[in-house]
Scaffold this active site. Structure first.
Site, PDB file in Angstrom:
ATOM      1  N   ASP A 141     -60.408  39.728  -4.719  1.00 55.75           N
ATOM      2  CA  ASP A 141     -59.681  38.504  -4.532  1.00 55.75           C
ATOM      3  C   ASP A 141     -59.890  38.353  -5.983  1.00 55.75           C
ATOM      4  O   ASP A 141     -60.679  37.297  -6.405  1.00 55.75           O
ATOM      5  CB  ASP A 141     -59.782  37.654  -4.090  1.00 55.75           C
ATOM      6  CG  ASP A 141     -59.022  35.957  -3.623  1.00 55.75           C
ATOM      7  OD1 ASP A 141     -58.485  35.802  -4.845  1.00 55.75           O
ATOM      8  OD2 ASP A 141     -59.261  35.508  -2.729  1.00 55.75           O
TER       9      ASP A 141
ATOM     10  N   ALA B  44     -52.337  38.587   8.148  1.00 56.84           N
ATOM     11  CA  ALA B  44     -51.802  37.379   7.200  1.00 56.84           C
ATOM     12  C   ALA B  44     -50.490  37.098   7.441  1.00 56.84           C
ATOM     13  O   ALA B  44     -49.657  36.509   8.034  1.00 56.84           O
ATOM     14  CB  ALA B  44     -52.283  37.786   6.003  1.00 56.84           C
ATOM     15  N   ARG B  45     -49.615  37.656   7.442  1.00 58.56           N
ATOM     16  CA  ARG B  45     -48.191  37.591   7.046  1.00 58.56           C
ATOM     17  C   ARG B  45     -47.374  39.842   6.945  1.00 58.56           C
ATOM     18  O   ARG B  45     -47.928  40.058   6.607  1.00 58.56           O
ATOM     19  CB  ARG B  45     -47.621  37.301   6.403  1.00 58.56           C
ATOM     20  CG  ARG B  45     -47.501  35.385   6.200  1.00 58.56           C
ATOM     21  CD  ARG B  45     -46.253  34.830   7.499  1.00 58.56           C
ATOM     22  NE  ARG B  45     -46.567  34.097   7.218  1.00 58.56           N
ATOM     23  CZ  ARG B  45     -47.013  33.403   8.347  1.00 58.56           C
ATOM     24  NH1 ARG B  45     -48.036  33.973   9.297  1.00 58.56           N
ATOM     25  NH2 ARG B  45     -47.615  31.893   8.433  1.00 58.56           N
TER      26      ARG B  45
ATOM     27  N   ASP C 163     -51.178  41.683  13.691  1.00 60.16           N
ATOM     28  CA  ASP C 163     -50.177  40.772  14.367  1.00 60.16           C
ATOM     29  C   ASP C 163     -49.060  40.608  13.794  1.00 60.16           C
ATOM     30  O   ASP C 163     -48.175  39.215  14.213  1.00 60.16           O
ATOM     31  CB  ASP C 163     -51.611  39.448  14.210  1.00 60.16           C
ATOM     32  CG  ASP C 163     -51.108  38.459  15.102  1.00 60.16           C
ATOM     33  OD1 ASP C 163     -50.748  38.500  16.413  1.00 60.16           O
ATOM     34  OD2 ASP C 163     -51.007  37.149  15.013  1.00 60.16           O
TER      35      ASP C 163
ATOM     36  N   GLU D 107     -39.660  38.628  13.285  1.00 59.23           N
ATOM     37  CA  GLU D 107     -40.507  38.792  14.424  1.00 59.23           C
ATOM     38  C   GLU D 107     -39.093  37.973  15.610  1.00 59.23           C
ATOM     39  O   GLU D 107     -39.220  37.148  14.364  1.00 59.23           O
ATOM     40  CB  GLU D 107     -41.458  37.643  14.192  1.00 59.23           C
ATOM     41  CG  GLU D 107     -42.803  38.460  13.309  1.00 59.23           C
ATOM     42  CD  GLU D 107     -43.682  38.022  13.023  1.00 59.23           C
ATOM     43  OE1 GLU D 107     -43.868  36.157  13.013  1.00 59.23           O
ATOM     44  OE2 GLU D 107     -45.468  37.825  12.639  1.00 59.23           O
TER      45      GLU D 107
ATOM     46  N   HIS E 192     -47.525  37.914  16.614  1.00 57.31           N
ATOM     47  CA  HIS E 192     -48.494  37.050  16.415  1.00 57.31           C
ATOM     48  C   HIS E 192     -49.045  36.085  16.506  1.00 57.31           C
ATOM     49  O   HIS E 192     -48.625  34.357  17.300  1.00 57.31           O
ATOM     50  CB  HIS E 192     -47.217  36.213  15.325  1.00 57.31           C
ATOM     51  CG  HIS E 192     -47.149  35.736  14.778  1.00 57.31           C
ATOM     52  ND1 HIS E 192     -46.219  35.237  13.300  1.00 57.31           N
ATOM     53  CD2 HIS E 192     -47.876  34.715  14.197  1.00 57.31           C
ATOM     54  CE1 HIS E 192     -46.648  34.503  12.090  1.00 57.31           C
ATOM     55  NE2 HIS E 192     -47.797  33.990  12.647  1.00 57.31           N
TER      56      HIS E 192
HETATM   57  N1  LIG Z   1     -51.461  35.366  11.997  1.00 55.01           N
HETATM   58  C1  LIG Z   1     -51.809  33.858  12.062  1.00 55.01           C
HETATM   59  O1  LIG Z   1     -51.346  33.197  13.453  1.00 55.01           O
HETATM   60  C2  LIG Z   1     -51.879  33.459  10.867  1.00 55.01           C
HETATM   61  C3  LIG Z   1     -52.786  32.140  10.935  1.00 55.01           C
HETATM   62  C4  LIG Z   1     -52.773  30.893  10.024  1.00 55.01           C
HETATM   63  C5  LIG Z   1     -52.712  32.097   8.784  1.00 55.01           C
HETATM   64  N2  LIG Z   1     -52.085  33.244   8.656  1.00 55.01           N
HETATM   65  C6  LIG Z   1     -51.773  33.823   7.430  1.00 55.01           C
HETATM   66  O2  LIG Z   1     -53.280  34.195   7.091  1.00 55.01           O
HETATM   67  C7  LIG Z   1     -53.044  34.333   5.217  1.00 55.01           C
HETATM   68  C8  LIG Z   1     -54.298  34.040   4.707  1.00 55.01           C
HETATM   69  O3  LIG Z   1     -54.204  32.183   4.681  1.00 55.01           O
HETATM   70  P1  LIG Z   1     -55.361  31.519   4.016  1.00 55.01           P
HETATM   71  O4  LIG Z   1     -55.317  30.242   5.431  1.00 55.01           O
HETATM   72  O5  LIG Z   1     -56.814  32.073   3.975  1.00 55.01           O
HETATM   73  O6  LIG Z   1     -55.009  31.001   2.633  1.00 55.01           O
HETATM   74  P2  LIG Z   1     -55.680  30.551   1.643  1.00 55.01           P
HETATM   75  O7  LIG Z   1     -54.702  30.566   0.480  1.00 55.01           O
HETATM   76  O8  LIG Z   1     -56.895  30.377   1.651  1.00 55.01           O
HETATM   77  O9  LIG Z   1     -56.247  32.076   0.721  1.00 55.01           O
HETATM   78  C9  LIG Z   1     -55.866  33.412   0.190  1.00 55.01           C
HETATM   79  C10 LIG Z   1     -56.028  34.393  -0.786  1.00 55.01           C
HETATM   80  O10 LIG Z   1     -55.575  35.136  -1.315  1.00 55.01           O
HETATM   81  C11 LIG Z   1     -55.897  35.335  -2.652  1.00 55.01           C
HETATM   82  N3  LIG Z   1     -55.341  35.895  -3.038  1.00 55.01           N
HETATM   83  C12 LIG Z   1     -53.704  35.709  -3.949  1.00 55.01           C
HETATM   84  N4  LIG Z   1     -53.124  37.355  -4.735  1.00 55.01           N
HETATM   85  C13 LIG Z   1     -53.960  37.836  -4.473  1.00 55.01           C
HETATM   86  C14 LIG Z   1     -53.541  39.080  -4.348  1.00 55.01           C
HETATM   87  N5  LIG Z   1     -52.615  40.110  -5.046  1.00 55.01           N
HETATM   88  N6  LIG Z   1     -54.813  40.360  -4.717  1.00 55.01           N
HETATM   89  C15 LIG Z   1     -55.987  39.407  -3.786  1.00 55.01           C
HETATM   90  N7  LIG Z   1     -56.173  38.082  -2.944  1.00 55.01           N
HETATM   91  C16 LIG Z   1     -55.242  37.767  -3.500  1.00 55.01           C
HETATM   92  C17 LIG Z   1     -55.908  33.579  -3.351  1.00 55.01           C
HETATM   93  O11 LIG Z   1     -56.630  33.681  -4.541  1.00 55.01           O
HETATM   94  C18 LIG Z   1     -56.388  33.185  -1.812  1.00 55.01           C
HETATM   95  O12 LIG Z   1     -58.597  33.171  -1.807  1.00 55.01           O
HETATM   96  C19 LIG Z   1     -51.577  33.718   5.081  1.00 55.01           C
HETATM   97  O13 LIG Z   1     -50.382  34.861   4.996  1.00 55.01           O
HETATM   98  C20 LIG Z   1     -51.199  32.518   5.723  1.00 55.01           C
HETATM   99  O14 LIG Z   1     -49.601  32.453   6.530  1.00 55.01           O
HETATM  100  C21 LIG Z   1     -51.314  33.771   9.489  1.00 55.01           C
HETATM  101  O1  LIG Z   2     -47.991  29.858  10.239  1.00 56.44           O
HETATM  102  C1  LIG Z   2     -48.913  29.382  11.114  1.00 56.44           C
HETATM  103  O2  LIG Z   2     -49.352  28.448  11.615  1.00 56.44           O
HETATM  104  C2  LIG Z   2     -49.169  30.707  11.745  1.00 56.44           C
HETATM  105  O3  LIG Z   2     -48.928  31.473  11.511  1.00 56.44           O
HETATM  106  C3  LIG Z   2     -49.239  30.133  13.478  1.00 56.44           C
HETATM  107  O4  LIG Z   2     -47.310  29.483  13.600  1.00 56.44           O
HETATM  108  P1  LIG Z   2     -47.489  29.678  15.430  1.00 56.44           P
HETATM  109  O5  LIG Z   2     -47.847  27.877  15.023  1.00 56.44           O
HETATM  110  O6  LIG Z   2     -45.700  29.376  15.523  1.00 56.44           O
HETATM  111  O7  LIG Z   2     -48.472  30.257  16.308  1.00 56.44           O
END
Ligand SMILES: NC(=O)c1ccc[n+]([C@@H]2O[C@H](COP(=O)([O-])OP(=O)(O)OC[C@H]3O[C@@H](n4cnc5c(N)ncnc54)[C@H](O)[C@@H]3O)[C@@H](O)[C@H]2O)c1
Ligand SMILES: O=C(O)[C@H](O)COP(=O)(O)O
Length: 591
Positions: free
Chosen positions: A178, A239-240, A264, A269, A291
């Site tokens: 990162d 993540a996404r 996930d 979706e 998800h």
């Molecule tokens: N599945 C779910 O329900 C769910 C829930 C919460 C968050 N998320 C997803 O999880 C992911 C992380 O969320 P977060 O809150 O930790 O975000 P965050 O912004 O705190 O962390 C993201 C990190 O990725 C790093 N980054 C950016 N570009 C990069 C690259 N090219 N190579 C390496 N590192 C890089 C950034 O420097 C940062 O430290 C997001 O995509 C968010 O949408 C999913």
């Molecule tokens: O963006 C978010 O907060 C997570 O991906 C979860 O979304 P949800 O509220 O649809 O579960």
């Protein structure tokens, strides 16, 4: 209090989805709350005009038509992180504040990643299906242990770090890539930060993805990346969808060059029957969930309380904590500060993209000096300028849905990212320059420090071993004329350009023919040049002491070429410019 038919009444909140009751109880103390699930889009549009606030999750499409029908609407709250179901541009135009909860479901997402890690390692998904169908298959479902294995984290932000801490407890070795991570936080979690993604890929027994979904991370794990991994490696994505290219992942799993995956999130979706995501889900080596990352009782409580508190703040006239489109600037400061707010955001983004992109070890964890010059030095409230700089520095590496920087939270975001910014003022009269105020962003690099030579310094480049070049402070100066921001210094070069659109910035030896070489190469690639500016070495001020990376005297025969281009310059073209004669370094920035 809101006016309805001439009577004053309590403001009204509409909640058309399942949101945890914990936050709703807070709302009910001062607001009228209507929970109405199962409304069609038309039904929702018919009643939205009666409400001051709307609270949604991911299912309600808050589009421009719905927002336009919400004549009283002041706030749309997303009980979660992602705001992809909200038309932010339309909301901003209508003055509707959109808030979300960027922290509330971090732990849930991290725990879900650990659940998938263990499920993939021990074939929990296939074993469950097998036993439910009446089978008793033991030898076919032998798994692997995670203890002693290497977990590689791509994106060590909020979720990535939480996953790493938990995996440390399982006895895993931890590595991360990162470029913008906070090294002290990484060290405190026993995570080794590596300087290239290749290194991460080669080492991984498990690779877990936690970057945002932005242009630079879309498909970042594709066929070439997967081919660098061990055959026994497994991939996790909470993540996404789309950060890992689904087609390449399916092919690698089918070919046996990747051992499995825990997923996930998906590009579309819900996935449609027959599409690549569905084929991945069906594969026995894949554990998949719909998800569910944020779907825990606790996370839903957190996000509910978080957004409901913000709805109360906004409806009582205060600024929210996490507004996606919150004002960085208050209306009364708009006229004087807005052009500088724009300038600072551009300068921050230029810094990250230009000084950061040539070296993967470049980190934002740096001490910045921000100097307000001329009439700007008499501004008492520099908060919007500070917030705007933080936003610019961080936004090239963060998704808009997880990053909502405003004057309320900028200091906190900077602290979380390990960014230190010292502010000072210089009252020097600038009238002779043709403008009255300017601002300078400076990062001091110590030529004796070994890290200076690895810091993405534009003075040293891909050809630095051939010609000796100087270590310099990283400096950007900007000014505003007629509300238009300009950049007047970049590194040690004196320039004048409008920081907007796609720019190709080349550092070259100041010799005849260089412009032609670059122009011809861009022409061949079908890239049209909108404007061009040549920047010589700055004559005034601190140009450094003439030291090379290894302490020798350097020649001052370089210039900067700044080209505004009509479309992105791809990596192959950028690299070919450097391979040619005379261009020492080239960066592409989008401002
Ligand atoms: N599945 C779910 O329900 C769910 C829930 C919460 C968050 N998320 C997803 O999880 C992911 C992380 O969320 P977060 O809150 O930790 O975000 P965050 O912004 O705190 O962390 C993201 C990190 O990725 C790093 N980054 C950016 N570009 C990069 C690259 N090219 N190579 C390496 N590192 C890089 C950034 O420097 C940062 O430290 C997001 O995509 C968010 O949408 C999913
Ligand atoms: O963006 C978010 O907060 C997570 O991906 C979860 O979304 P949800 O509220 O649809 O579960």
């Amino acid at each position: 209090m809101a006016e309805t038919n001439g009577h004053t009444s309590r403001p009204r909140v509409l909640i058309p989805e399942k949101v945890s009751p914990d936050g709703l109880r807070l709302l009910q103390e001062t607001l009228d709350v209507d929970e109405k699930k199962g409304l069609t889009p038309d039904e929702l549009k018919d009643i939205i005009g009666e409400y001051d606030a709307l609270i949604v999750r991911s299912e309600t499409k808050v589009n421009a038509q719905l927002l336009a029908a919400g004549k009283r609407l002041k706030v749309v709250a997303r009980a979660g992180v992602g705001v992809d179901n909200v038309d932010l541009e339309a909301a901003t135009k209508l003055g509707v504040i959109v808030v979300n909860s960027p922290q509330g479901n971090i732990n849930a997402a991290a725990e879900h990643t650990i659940a998938l890690l263990m499920a993939v390692a021990r074939n929990v998904g296939s074993a469950s299906v097998s036993i439910k169908s009446g089978k008793w298959e033991r030898s076919k479902l032998v798994g692997v242990e995670v203890k002693g294995k290497t977990l590689c984290v791509l994106g060590l932000g909020k979720v990535g770090l939480t996953v790493a801490r938990a995996a440390g407890g399982l006895g895993m070795n931890l590595m991360a890539f990162d470029p913008y991570a906070n090294p002290s936080l990484a060290a405190s979690a026993n995570v080794e930060l590596v300087s290239s993604m290749d290194e991460l890929l080669e080492q991984a027994d498990f690779l877990t993805i936690h970057t945002p979904m932005i242009a630079s991370t879309k498909g970042i794990i594709g066929a070439s990346e997967l081919s660098k991994m061990k055959k026994t490696a497994r991939i996790l994505n909470v993540a996404r969808g789309g950060i890992v290219d689904e087609k390449s992942l399916l092919e690698a799993i089918e070919a046996g060059t990747i051992a499995g995956a825990g997923l996930d999130v998906f590009t579309a979706e819900p996935p449609q029957p027959g599409d690549t995501a569905s084929k991945l889900i069906e594969h026995p080596s894949v554990v998949a969930t719909p998800h569910l990352g944020a779907s825990t009782v606790e996370a839903q409580e957190n996000v509910s309380i978080d957004v409901c508190t913000q709805v109360i703040s906004i409806l009582s006239g205060q600024l929210p904590r996490s507004a996606v489109n919150a004002p960085i600037i208050l209306p009364e400061e708009y006229r004087t500060l807005q052009p500088f707010v724009t300038l600072l955001e551009k300068m921050g983004s230029l810094y990250t993209q230009h000084f950061g992109q040539n070296n993967s070890t470049q980190r934002l964890r740096t001490t910045f000096e921000l100097v307000y010059e001329g009439t700007l030095a008499s501004t008492n409230n520099t908060k919007p300028l500070f917030a705007s700089l933080v936003k610019g520095l961080v936004s090239p590496v963060t998704s808009t849905d997880s990053l909502n920087i405003n004057i309320v939270n900028a200091e906190l975001v900077a602290k979380e990212r390990g960014i230190l910014i010292s502010e000072s003022k210089s009252r020097e009269n600038l009238e002779q320059e043709g403008y009255s105020a300017s601002v300078t962003l400076k990062v001091r690099l110590d030529p004796r420090s070994p890290s200076a030579s690895r810091r993405g310094n534009p003075i040293e480049g891909e050809q630095s071993s051939q010609r000796k070049t100087k270590i310099q402070d990283q400096i950007i100066t900007g000014f505003v004329v007629n509300n238009q921001p300009y950049i007047s210094r970049l590194g040690r070069f004196s320039c004048q350009f409008v920081p907007t659109g796609t720019l190709l910035i080349c550092r070259n030896y100041d010799e005849p023919g260089k412009i032609g070489v670059v122009g011809e190469r861009l022409g061949k690639a079908g890239v049209n040049i909108r404007f061009m500016s040549v920047a010589p070495i700055e004559q005034n001020g601190n140009n450094g002491g003439g030291l090379t990376v290894d302490g020798h005297e350097a020649k001052e025969n370089e210039a900067l070429m700044i080209l505004g281009v009509d479309k992105p310059v791809d990596e192959e073209v950028r690299k070919s410019l450097i391979a040619g004669d005379g261009v020492v370094e080239a960066s592409v920035v989008l401002l």
